[in-house]
Design a protein around this motif. Structure first.
Motif, mmCIF file in Angstrom:
data_model
loop_
_atom_site.group_PDB
_atom_site.id
_atom_site.type_symbol
_atom_site.label_atom_id
_atom_site.label_comp_id
_atom_site.label_asym_id
_atom_site.label_seq_id
_atom_site.Cartn_x
_atom_site.Cartn_y
_atom_site.Cartn_z
ATOM 1 N N PRO B 35 -0.709 65.351 -4.974
ATOM 2 C CA PRO B 35 0.484 65.613 -5.775
ATOM 3 C C PRO B 35 1.370 64.370 -5.868
ATOM 4 O O PRO B 35 1.248 63.471 -5.045
ATOM 5 C CB PRO B 35 1.204 66.733 -5.008
ATOM 6 C CG PRO B 35 0.682 66.646 -3.625
ATOM 7 C CD PRO B 35 -0.712 66.112 -3.720
ATOM 8 N N SER B 36 2.270 64.363 -6.857
ATOM 9 C CA SER B 36 3.126 63.193 -6.997
ATOM 10 C C SER B 36 4.077 63.141 -5.811
ATOM 11 O O SER B 36 4.478 64.163 -5.261
ATOM 12 C CB SER B 36 3.895 63.239 -8.314
ATOM 13 O OG SER B 36 4.814 64.286 -8.280
ATOM 14 N N GLY B 37 4.361 61.911 -5.394
ATOM 15 C CA GLY B 37 5.195 61.736 -4.211
ATOM 16 C C GLY B 37 4.412 61.766 -2.920
ATOM 17 O O GLY B 37 4.981 61.691 -1.835
ATOM 18 N N ALA B 38 3.082 61.839 -3.029
ATOM 19 C CA ALA B 38 2.262 61.915 -1.821
ATOM 20 C C ALA B 38 2.106 60.549 -1.154
ATOM 21 O O ALA B 38 1.690 60.454 -0.013
ATOM 22 C CB ALA B 38 0.894 62.497 -2.153
ATOM 23 N N GLY B 39 2.431 59.478 -1.891
ATOM 24 C CA GLY B 39 2.280 58.141 -1.317
ATOM 25 C C GLY B 39 1.031 57.419 -1.778
ATOM 26 O O GLY B 39 0.691 56.363 -1.248
ATOM 27 N N LYS B 40 0.349 57.961 -2.806
ATOM 28 C CA LYS B 40 -0.902 57.347 -3.272
ATOM 29 C C LYS B 40 -0.677 55.932 -3.794
ATOM 30 O O LYS B 40 -1.385 54.998 -3.429
ATOM 31 C CB LYS B 40 -1.535 58.186 -4.401
ATOM 32 C CG LYS B 40 -1.674 59.658 -4.096
ATOM 33 C CD LYS B 40 -2.261 60.424 -5.264
ATOM 34 C CE LYS B 40 -1.454 60.383 -6.546
ATOM 35 N NZ LYS B 40 -0.268 61.244 -6.605
ATOM 36 N N SER B 41 0.324 55.790 -4.687
ATOM 37 C CA SER B 41 0.590 54.470 -5.268
ATOM 38 C C SER B 41 1.064 53.491 -4.208
ATOM 39 O O SER B 41 0.649 52.341 -4.193
ATOM 40 C CB SER B 41 1.650 54.573 -6.357
ATOM 41 O OG SER B 41 1.075 55.152 -7.497
ATOM 42 N N THR B 42 1.914 53.974 -3.331
ATOM 43 C CA THR B 42 2.410 53.103 -2.257
ATOM 44 C C THR B 42 1.231 52.598 -1.432
ATOM 45 O O THR B 42 1.143 51.412 -1.099
ATOM 46 C CB THR B 42 3.390 53.889 -1.358
ATOM 47 O OG1 THR B 42 4.346 54.510 -2.201
ATOM 48 C CG2 THR B 42 4.074 52.967 -0.383
ATOM 49 N N LEU B 43 0.325 53.495 -1.131
ATOM 50 C CA LEU B 43 -0.838 53.127 -0.327
ATOM 51 C C LEU B 43 -1.633 52.012 -1.006
ATOM 52 O O LEU B 43 -1.948 50.981 -0.407
ATOM 53 C CB LEU B 43 -1.736 54.357 -0.130
ATOM 54 C CG LEU B 43 -3.028 54.088 0.652
ATOM 55 C CD1 LEU B 43 -2.700 53.876 2.116
ATOM 56 C CD2 LEU B 43 -4.009 55.253 0.498
ATOM 57 N N ILE B 44 -1.922 52.209 -2.293
ATOM 58 C CA ILE B 44 -2.766 51.246 -2.999
ATOM 59 C C ILE B 44 -2.031 49.911 -3.145
ATOM 60 O O ILE B 44 -2.625 48.834 -3.067
ATOM 61 C CB ILE B 44 -3.212 51.852 -4.362
ATOM 62 C CG1 ILE B 44 -4.555 51.269 -4.772
ATOM 63 C CG2 ILE B 44 -2.191 51.661 -5.440
ATOM 64 C CD1 ILE B 44 -5.161 52.005 -5.952
ATOM 65 N N ARG B 45 -0.709 49.982 -3.287
ATOM 66 C CA ARG B 45 0.069 48.750 -3.436
ATOM 67 C C ARG B 45 0.216 47.998 -2.122
ATOM 68 O O ARG B 45 0.459 46.787 -2.116
ATOM 69 C CB ARG B 45 1.445 49.069 -4.033
ATOM 70 C CG ARG B 45 1.369 49.450 -5.517
ATOM 71 C CD ARG B 45 2.604 50.196 -5.973
ATOM 72 N NE ARG B 45 3.805 49.374 -5.814
ATOM 73 C CZ ARG B 45 4.234 48.522 -6.747
ATOM 74 N NH1 ARG B 45 3.580 48.411 -7.879
ATOM 75 N NH2 ARG B 45 5.304 47.806 -6.545
ATOM 76 N N CYS B 46 0.056 48.713 -1.013
ATOM 77 C CA CYS B 46 0.073 48.035 0.285
ATOM 78 C C CYS B 46 -1.168 47.171 0.469
ATOM 79 O O CYS B 46 -1.138 46.154 1.164
ATOM 80 C CB CYS B 46 0.119 49.060 1.427
ATOM 81 S SG CYS B 46 1.761 49.733 1.705
ATOM 82 N N ILE B 47 -2.270 47.587 -0.168
ATOM 83 C CA ILE B 47 -3.534 46.894 0.068
ATOM 84 C C ILE B 47 -3.505 45.471 -0.479
ATOM 85 O O ILE B 47 -4.137 44.573 0.078
ATOM 86 C CB ILE B 47 -4.710 47.734 -0.495
ATOM 87 C CG1 ILE B 47 -4.801 49.034 0.311
ATOM 88 C CG2 ILE B 47 -6.027 46.969 -0.456
ATOM 89 C CD1 ILE B 47 -5.798 50.027 -0.211
ATOM 90 N N ASN B 48 -2.770 45.210 -1.578
ATOM 91 C CA ASN B 48 -2.643 43.807 -2.004
ATOM 92 C C ASN B 48 -1.234 43.269 -1.751
ATOM 93 O O ASN B 48 -0.806 42.306 -2.353
ATOM 94 C CB ASN B 48 -3.079 43.606 -3.454
ATOM 95 C CG ASN B 48 -2.111 44.223 -4.446
ATOM 96 O OD1 ASN B 48 -1.191 44.928 -4.053
ATOM 97 N ND2 ASN B 48 -2.316 43.941 -5.713
#
Lengths: 263, 243
Positions: B35-48
């Motif tokens: 769901p939105s707000g789950a931290g998916k984008s944050t997670l992927i953005r941490c990788i780079n």
């Protein structure tokens, strides 16, 4: 994004009456040029000195001075403005403070004082090819314009979608590389109208050179009308010359403007 | 290839990543949903390292992402990223968008960068758009250019952050087709945040379901769709598969 670019483009090109912005401003300017002589009751015979080539040569030298000072000051002010804008956005506190103090300080000073200060702080014996006055005026205009435009550029950088910076950084470009190739080109494009407005002011402000005894264009006008006792008419001619200088600059800037597709 | 161990991130009091651990082997395709707000984008953005994290470890091809001595620009060269809103450079043509980073970062010659760019444009199926500006392309075309631009740096890992969610429905499949092609390349490791479950079913090695900053469950697609363990996963699937 495409639709947005199109609507902005069409807004810029045509007004409701079907005249382009450029045609409209030409009509406005022509009206002013016709009205000035009427309102100020200029007399045709007072224009007779301007049938002589010597007068035009005298004014022409003033035009050359204005051109040289303006072009050098404009070209040199741009990189300085960009450097100051980036400095004010720097993560390094000392750099940020120094640039902020410089920009605010210069902008707070009357340009006239700045010209005096630069003039008085220059050494007396300079290489002969340029006069001390010319150097002082050019430097003062350059620094002043850089400080003003630094704020315009800073606003432009802050207004640009941060996605652009992220896109560039995600490809491995460093902060400076991203600024140079991605952010600044777009910021210059977005702020071009404001930058040009400031450059127009700079061209007109070359007349302040007279306070440090420079014989620039307006000063030459004054010399002429003191001889012929025709201030209205002479200053009208000087105004026309300034108009053509700025008009030419505007035409150049229009040719530099990106096409709608690049927005 | 990508190894995350107990990654935590806080935005002030907000715990956006609450101990995420994930391993993605070379050549694998992992889809992250939730769901939105789950931290998916944050997670992927941490990788780079477009985002920092405060605790835990992320290692990409042997390089620790969080380590202070890691050269971020070098790290990002091996990680391609595709954004939800494409993030193309509007003042450059498609060709210039693709060749900029190879020429300025990897210092390849213009000729070489352009020939690579044309190959990639072929691969994303828009070779005829090289001289166009981004605003002259459809959303789907822009996203395919963004994929080509990321690939031009010859990354070993590709991150996709909701690559189709800003697109009109009829343009989604042209982007997914390109991604499916890419997923079949056995050398390419992919991490995709997406709600395209058809895509996930077709190419994912593993699907991870994220909620409230943590990975609730991960499983290969057959198992994930047929028989999810967690109630939260089933509820989420129920919502998005109904459409």
């Amino acid at each position: 994004m495409a639709a947005e670019a199109l609507s902005v483009g069409s807004l810029r090109r045509r007004s409701r009456a079907g005249l382009s912005n450029r045609q409209q401003s030409m009509i406005g300017v022509a009206a002013v040029l016709v009205f000035l002589p009427l309102v100020f009751r200029m007399e045709p015979r007072n224009f007779t000195p301007f049938t002589e080539l010597a007068i035009w040569r005298f004014l022409g030298e003033g035009v050359v001075t204005v051109l040289v000072v303006s072009i050098v000051a404009i070209v040199a002010s741009l990189p300085m403005a960009a450097a100051l804008a980036l400095g004010r956005l720097s993560s390094q506190r000392p750099i940020r403070l120094a640039c902020t103090a410089f920009v605010e300080g210069i902008r707070a000073l009357p340009l006239l004082l700045l010209i005096f200060y630069v003039f008085l702080s220059l050494p007396r014996d300079l290489p002969a090819f340029l006069s001390r006055e010319t150097i002082a005026l050019t430097a003062a205009l350059m620094v002043y314009t850089a400080a003003v435009n630094a704020e315009t550029l800073r606003a432009g950088i802050l207004a640009l979608d941060p996605c652009q910076m992220e896109g560039a950084r995600s490809l491995g470009l460093g902060h400076w590389g991203a600024m140079r190739y991605v952010v600044l080109p777009q910021v210059f494009r977005d702020t071009l109208p404001s930058l040009i407005a400031q450059f127009t002011t700079l061209v007109k402000d070359t007349s302040l050179g007279s306070v440090i005894s420079m014989v620039e264009l307006v000063q030459r006008g004054i010399i002429i009308f003191q001889g012929f006792r025709n201030p209205m008419e002479t200053l009208y001619i000087v105004a026309l010359l300034f108009f053509f200088l700025n008009f030419a600059m505007e035409q150049i800037s229009i040719s530099l403007r990106p096409s709608a597709a690049e927005r | 290839m990508i190894h995350l161990a107990d990654v935590h991130k806080w935005y002030g009091p907000l715990h956006v990543l609450a101990g995420v651990s994930l391993d993605i082997p070379r050549g694998a395709v992992t889809v992250v949903a939730g769901p939105s707000g789950a931290g998916k984008s944050t997670l992927i953005r941490c990788i780079n390292r477009l985002e920092t994290f405060q605790q835990g470890e992320i290692i990409v091809d042997g390089v620790s992402v969080g380590a202070p001595k890691t050269d971020v620009n070098q790290l990002r060269q091996m990680i391609g990223m595709v954004f939800q809103h494409f993030n193309l450079f509007p003042h450059l043509t498609v060709l210039q968008n693709i060749t900029l980073a190879p020429m300025k970062v990897r210092r390849v010659t213009r000729a070489e960068a352009e020939s690579t760019a044309f190959e990639l444009l072929d691969r994303v199926r828009i070779p005829e758009k090289a001289q166009h500006y981004p605003s002259q392309l459809s959303g789907g075309q822009q996203q395919r250019v963004a994929i080509a631009r990321a690939l031009a740096m010859r990354p070993r890992v590709m991150l996709f952050d909701e690559p189709t969610s800003a697109l009109d429905p009829e343009m989604i499949s042209e982007v997914l087709d390109v991604m499916i092609d890419l997923a079949r390349d056995e050398q390419m490791t992919m991490l995709c945040v997406t709600h395209e479950m058809g895509f996930a079913r077709q190419v994912a090695t593993e699907i991870a379901f994220m909620d409230q900053g943590a990975i609730v469950e991960k499983a290969p697609p057959e198992q994930f769709f047929a028989d999810a363990r967690e109630e939260r996963t089933r509820a989420f699937l129920g919502k998005i598969l109904r459409q």
